[in-house]
Design an enzyme around this catalytic site. Sequence first.
Site, mmCIF file in Angstrom:
data_model
loop_
_atom_site.group_PDB
_atom_site.id
_atom_site.type_symbol
_atom_site.label_atom_id
_atom_site.label_comp_id
_atom_site.label_asym_id
_atom_site.label_seq_id
_atom_site.Cartn_x
_atom_site.Cartn_y
_atom_site.Cartn_z
ATOM 1 N N ASP A 90 0.819 -1.214 0.000
ATOM 2 C CA ASP A 90 0.000 0.000 0.000
ATOM 3 C C ASP A 90 0.851 1.261 0.000
ATOM 4 O OD1 ASP A 90 0.970 -0.329 2.604
ATOM 5 O OD2 ASP A 90 -0.968 -0.878 3.421
ATOM 6 N N ASN A 124 -7.116 -2.645 14.676
ATOM 7 C CA ASN A 124 -8.484 -2.944 14.228
ATOM 8 C C ASN A 124 -8.506 -4.142 13.278
ATOM 9 O OD1 ASN A 124 -7.435 -1.949 11.851
ATOM 10 N ND2 ASN A 124 -8.865 -0.244 11.647
ATOM 11 N N HIS A 137 -6.835 -4.594 10.534
ATOM 12 C CA HIS A 137 -6.659 -4.394 9.099
ATOM 13 C C HIS A 137 -5.398 -5.128 8.625
ATOM 14 C CE1 HIS A 137 -4.247 -0.329 9.502
ATOM 15 N NE2 HIS A 137 -3.448 -1.366 9.619
ATOM 16 N N GLU A 157 -9.479 -1.866 5.649
ATOM 17 C CA GLU A 157 -10.059 -1.538 6.945
ATOM 18 C C GLU A 157 -11.303 -2.401 7.212
ATOM 19 O OE1 GLU A 157 -8.226 0.108 8.746
ATOM 20 O OE2 GLU A 157 -7.620 2.061 7.991
HETATM 21 P P1 PGA Z 1 2.517 -1.453 12.836
HETATM 22 O O1 PGA Z 1 1.350 -1.413 11.762
HETATM 23 O O2 PGA Z 1 3.455 -2.514 12.387
HETATM 24 O O3 PGA Z 1 3.141 -0.079 12.751
HETATM 25 O O4 PGA Z 1 1.884 -1.739 14.150
HETATM 26 C C1 PGA Z 1 0.785 -2.620 11.353
HETATM 27 C C2 PGA Z 1 -0.334 -2.352 10.396
HETATM 28 O O5 PGA Z 1 -0.999 -1.316 10.523
HETATM 29 O O6 PGA Z 1 -0.560 -3.198 9.520
#
Ligand code: PGA
Length: 261
Positions: free
Chosen positions: A78, A147, A149, A154
Site C-alpha cells: 500500500d 483494528n 486491518h 479496513e
Molecule cells: P505497525 O502497523 O506494524 O506499525 O503496528 C501494522 C499495520 O498497521 O498493519
Amino acid sequence: MDIMATEGTCVPIVVTVFETAEELDHAAAQWMAERIKAPNPVIGLATGNTPIGMYAHLVAMHKAGKLDFGQCRTFNLDEYVGVLPEADNSFTAYMREHLFDHVNIDPARVHIPRGDALDPEEEARRYEELLNQHGPITAQVLGIGSNAHIGFNEPGTPFERRTHVTRLAEETRKANAAEFGSWENVPEEAITVGIANILESQEVLIMAKGASKAEAVRLTVEEQPTPDVPASALQMHSSVEMFVDREAASRLRADSIVHRR
Ligand code: PGA
C-alpha cells in the site's frame, strides 16, 4: 499447490508465540530468506513498525554474503494517496531506509503504488495489472492493525476486493500520526492491494507485536471470519503462519497456539 482452502472451509492459522520480539524478528527473517532464495521469488512487503527488525536481519544476511536479492521482485501492499515517493513519510522512503538501499535489489523489480498519481483509481488499476502480470506473490509478509486491518483493508472491506483506493479509519490515522506530526495530517486515503490479492499469495506470514494487537489477534485466529475483522480472511488460506510475541498472544486460548519458542 492448493492455495485457497475449499470454499466455505476454514483452516486454523498456525500460530507461533515468541518469548521476545527480537526472537520473532530473527525467525521472520529466516522465513523470508528461505522464500527469497526460492526460484523466481515474488515477495509481498509490508511497512509499519512491526517488520523493521525483520528487515534489519535480512540486510545483515545480505551484508554477510548469505542472501542475494538479485532475482527478487517485490510488491508493497500500500501507499498513502497524495504522498510523493521522495517524501520522508512515504512507504517508498521507508522501504529504502529499511531494505532497498542496503541490498542488491533491481529497482526495476520493485513495485509500490504511486501515492502521487493524478488519478489514484487509475493507479490502483495499473497496480492490479502489474500484480496479475508478475504474480502470484510467492511469499507475503503482513502486519496487523489494532483494528485487524491487513494492508490498508479496513474493517468492512469485502474479502473479494482487489487493489483499490480506500478511506483510512481514524484509528489507523492515529496509529500513523508520528510520521506526519499529528494524526490530522495523515492522508485520508490510500491505495492498497485487496484481501482477494492477499489470499492469492502462495504463502503468508502475519506478524503482531504488543498488547495493542492482542484482541485483533484473538479475533483473527479464534472467531468466524468476517469483513469486520479483515485479517480473519486468512483462515480461508491454507498456508498462513502467524508470529506473535507474548503480549500480542495474551488473549489467545492455549489450544490456539501451535508452537512456543
Ligand atoms: P505497525 O502497523 O506494524 O506499525 O503496528 C501494522 C499495520 O498497521 O498493519
